[in-house]
Design an enzyme around this catalytic site. Structure first.
Site, short mmCIF file in Angstrom:
data_model
loop_
_atom_site.label_atom_id
_atom_site.label_comp_id
_atom_site.label_asym_id
_atom_site.label_seq_id
_atom_site.Cartn_x
_atom_site.Cartn_y
_atom_site.Cartn_z
N ASP A 101 0.86 -1.18 0.00
CA ASP A 101 0.00 0.00 0.00
C ASP A 101 0.89 1.23 0.00
OD1 ASP A 101 -2.18 1.76 0.46
OD2 ASP A 101 -3.22 0.18 1.57
N ASP A 198 -2.84 4.82 -2.47
CA ASP A 198 -3.78 5.55 -1.62
C ASP A 198 -4.10 6.93 -2.21
OD1 ASP A 198 -5.09 5.49 1.05
OD2 ASP A 198 -3.85 7.25 1.42
N GLU A 240 -6.58 4.08 -5.67
CA GLU A 240 -7.79 4.45 -4.94
C GLU A 240 -8.15 5.84 -5.39
OE1 GLU A 240 -9.52 5.03 -0.44
OE2 GLU A 240 -7.62 5.87 -1.04
N HIS A 312 -11.07 -1.98 4.34
CA HIS A 312 -10.83 -1.56 5.72
C HIS A 312 -11.49 -0.22 6.06
CE1 HIS A 312 -8.12 0.53 3.15
NE2 HIS A 312 -7.83 1.38 4.10
N ASP A 313 -12.18 0.40 5.11
CA ASP A 313 -12.81 1.69 5.36
C ASP A 313 -14.33 1.60 5.41
OD1 ASP A 313 -10.40 3.11 5.34
OD2 ASP A 313 -10.52 3.55 3.19
O1 TEU Z 1 -8.95 6.51 2.15
C1 TEU Z 1 -9.20 7.68 1.42
C2 TEU Z 1 -10.59 8.05 1.16
O2 TEU Z 1 -10.96 8.26 0.03
C3 TEU Z 1 -11.48 8.37 2.27
O3 TEU Z 1 -12.65 8.93 1.77
C4 TEU Z 1 -11.80 7.16 3.03
O4 TEU Z 1 -12.74 6.42 2.34
C5 TEU Z 1 -12.26 7.58 4.35
O5 TEU Z 1 -12.01 6.48 5.16
C6 TEU Z 1 -13.70 8.00 4.38
O6 TEU Z 1 -14.43 7.21 5.20
C7 TEU Z 1 -7.62 6.12 2.20
C8 TEU Z 1 -7.44 4.92 3.10
O7 TEU Z 1 -8.14 3.83 2.57
C9 TEU Z 1 -7.86 5.27 4.48
O8 TEU Z 1 -7.80 4.18 5.34
C10 TEU Z 1 -6.94 6.39 4.96
O9 TEU Z 1 -7.34 6.83 6.21
C11 TEU Z 1 -6.94 7.56 3.99
O10 TEU Z 1 -6.76 7.15 2.65
C12 TEU Z 1 -5.81 8.50 4.29
O11 TEU Z 1 -4.58 7.95 3.95
#
Ligand code: TEU
Ligand code: CA
Length: 533
Positions: A101, A198, A240, A312-313
């Site tokens: 990642d 990311d 992403e 994970h989000d």
């Molecule tokens: O997430 C980025 C993102 O687009 C955010 O909107 C994310 O979905 C957020 O959790 C909203 O609920 C990425 C990673 O997947 C996340 O875990 C990180 O916290 C974030 O980047 C910052 O690096």
């Protein structure tokens, strides 16, 4: 037609690991690399042949590794570089791939680059971050509050699109690009086979827009600077990105662009919604329609699509659109069959393969996620404790980050110590050991599904025809290649039987143990069967 390289990537099945919550090998309550090494058989037996590790680089963990303080060292809690080397050779020895990642948009403020940068305006790192005398706009951070923080030492504001301790890098500085190229090369030389990138949509800023500067003017140039280079042309990349239109997707990952292999499309997720703490009315039908739309767009434009519903989000998809109680097995298997028999690269988030449901915590002290704690403080100003907790429980990222339950024992085989985050309250019921001995094992269903996909080219490269209509509460589609044709059926509703308009062999895959070929599919049944005529 997908190009040769992309066709090969459809043979990868990627298992996403949240290292902190996967397996703890030394009893400190935190998952680690050795824990992952110990569980590689489990992942391989499932049928996955690649793993994506959420960030495992040095980090103070304000955002669990998405705040990197050293890109070429391992997070202390996860182990050492020697463990990483061993993990890589264990994976490669099994013919499996490693996807790391990469977090190119921001670093932790504890990173040496930031520590140097804040010292003044004339050192080699001065321009590594986005410094301004006055805030150029009123952007909000994704985790709440202003995205601009005044730094006393430097006497200027810096941008943090996420937490205050996650400072955005300034990609308009060629030295930043060079530094990130070095990070990529370091890991590719070590044996990384790919990267998940990311928030790649944010690396080039447009300070005049109100979308936190996403999709800035130099985005594609910067992506090419990372991945359009000869020495990394063989790796797999998945960005992403908050892409909503097909032309933008094409600019990111058409094979000849020299940019990304693929991008996660989030339209079926809650991601990027302005209010992710309020449940949205999703259903199996809406999931179906979005998947089919993008699958079709990808096909027409020779784009490599990514097949995923969990990460994970996000709360587990079976909890969002299925029924994770009485119909937990049916929901888990139907979503899997509908999704993974389409064309693209399958991603499975840890726990999804045992029908893991979203977690629920009764007290705010049980949560860890920086985003949800911010949201809690904000929501609590206008809502009662109970109302706030309900929203936080829905939207918190912790509900996908609880430790993996390996068995029914006290700490569920995850740790001999105290887990860093509470186990799911249903971990006694939903765990690997229980699933594997169940007649209705989600893991075994996944195993069969992935095997079927692997062994029949039609699922990898075949054409798609959707037979069901938007008003139906089921999906029927076919995948065909040459003389071979497969039908996939998922019946979403109570009280309806589905009859296919063609004759099939007995299903090679079914979630209800049926062996017969009467051609009738019961409520909540999903199956894949070879078409005879
Ligand atoms: O997430 C980025 C993102 O687009 C955010 O909107 C994310 O979905 C957020 O959790 C909203 O609920 C990425 C990673 O997947 C996340 O875990 C990180 O916290 C974030 O980047 C910052 O690096
Ligand atoms: Ca540990």
């Amino acid at each position: 037609m997908l190009c040769e390289k992309y066709r090969d990537f459809t043979r990868w099945t990627i298992y996403q690991i949240y290292p902190r919550s996967f397996m703890d090998s030394n009893g400190d309550g935190i998952g680690d690399l050795r824990g992952i090494i110990n569980k590689l058989d489990y992942i391989q037996d499932l049928g996955a042949n690649a793993v994506w590790l959420c960030p495992c680089f040095s980090s103070p963990n304000d955002d669990n590794g998405y705040d990197v303080s050293d890109y070429t060292d391992i997070m202390e809690e996860f182990g050492t570089m020697a463990d990483m080397d061993e993990l890589i050779s264990e994976l490669h020895g099994r013919g499996m791939k490693l996807i790391l990642d990469l977090v190119p948009n921001h670093t932790s403020t504890a990173h040496r680059w930031f520590q140097e940068s804040r010292k003044g305006r004339d050192n080699p790192y001065s321009d590594f971050y986005c410094w301004f005398d006055e805030k150029p706009n009123d952007w909000e951070s994704a985790f709440g509050g202003s995205a601009w923080e005044f730094d006393e030492m430097r006497g200027q504001y810096y941008l943090h699109s996420f937490a205050v301790s996650q400072a955005d890098l300034n990609w308009d500085n060629p030295a930043v690009i060079k530094a990130m190229q070095d990070v990529i090369d370091f890991w590719v030389d070590k044996g990384a086979d790919g990267f998940r990138i990311d928030v790649v949509d944010s690396i080039s800023k447009d300070y005049s827009n109100n979308n936190r500067g996403k999709f800035g003017p130099h985005l594609h140039e910067y992506i090419r600077a990372m991945f359009g280079r000869e020495n990394v042309s063989h790796i797999y990349t998945v960005g992403e990105s908050n892409i909503h239109d097909i032309d933008e997707l094409v600019r990111h990952c058409k094979a000849d662009r020299g940019e990304l292999s693929s991008v996660f499309i989030f339209e079926h997720m809650d991601c990027g919604r302005s209010d992710k703490f309020t449940p949205k009315q999703d259903s199996l039908k809406s999931l179906r329609d979005i998947l089919i739309y993008w699958q079709d767009q990808a096909e027409k434009n020779d784009i490599l699509y990514t097949l995923f519903t969990d990460n994970h989000d996000q709360p587990a998809m079976i909890s969002r659109i299925g029924n994770d109680r009485e119909l937990r097995y049916e929901s888990a298997t139907e979503i899997a069959a509908m999704l993974y028999l389409l064309k693209g690269v399958p991603f499975i988030y840890q726990g999804q393969e045992i029908g893991q449901a979203a977690a629920h915590y009764d007290d705010i002290s049980c949560f860890d996620d920086v985003e949800c704690l911010g949201a809690y403080r904000k929501l609590r100003r206008t809502l009662s404790e109970a109302e706030t907790l309900e929203k936080v429980n829905f939207g918190s990222r912790d509900n996908a980050r609880h430790p993996m339950p390996w068995d029914g024992s006290e700490n569920h085989g995850f740790t001999t110590g105290t887990p860093w985050l509470l186990h799911h309250s249903r971990a006694g019921e939903i765990n690997v050991e229980a699933d594997l001995v169940s007649e209705r094992s989600v893991y075994r269903f996944y195993q069969k599904l992935l095997k079927l996909r692997r062994e029949n080219e039609a699922f990898l490269d075949g054409g798609l025809e959707v037979i069901s209509r938007p008003e139906d509460s089921f999906i029927v589609y076919t995948r065909s290649l040459g003389d071979e044709k497969w039908a996939v059926v998922c019946n979403f509703e109570e009280g309806q039987e589905i009859k296919l308009p063609f004759e099939c062999e007995a299903p090679a895959l079914a979630n209800c143990g049926r062996q017969t070929a009467d051609g009738l599919y019961a409520p909540y049944e999903c199956a894949a069967a070879k078409v005879i005529k």
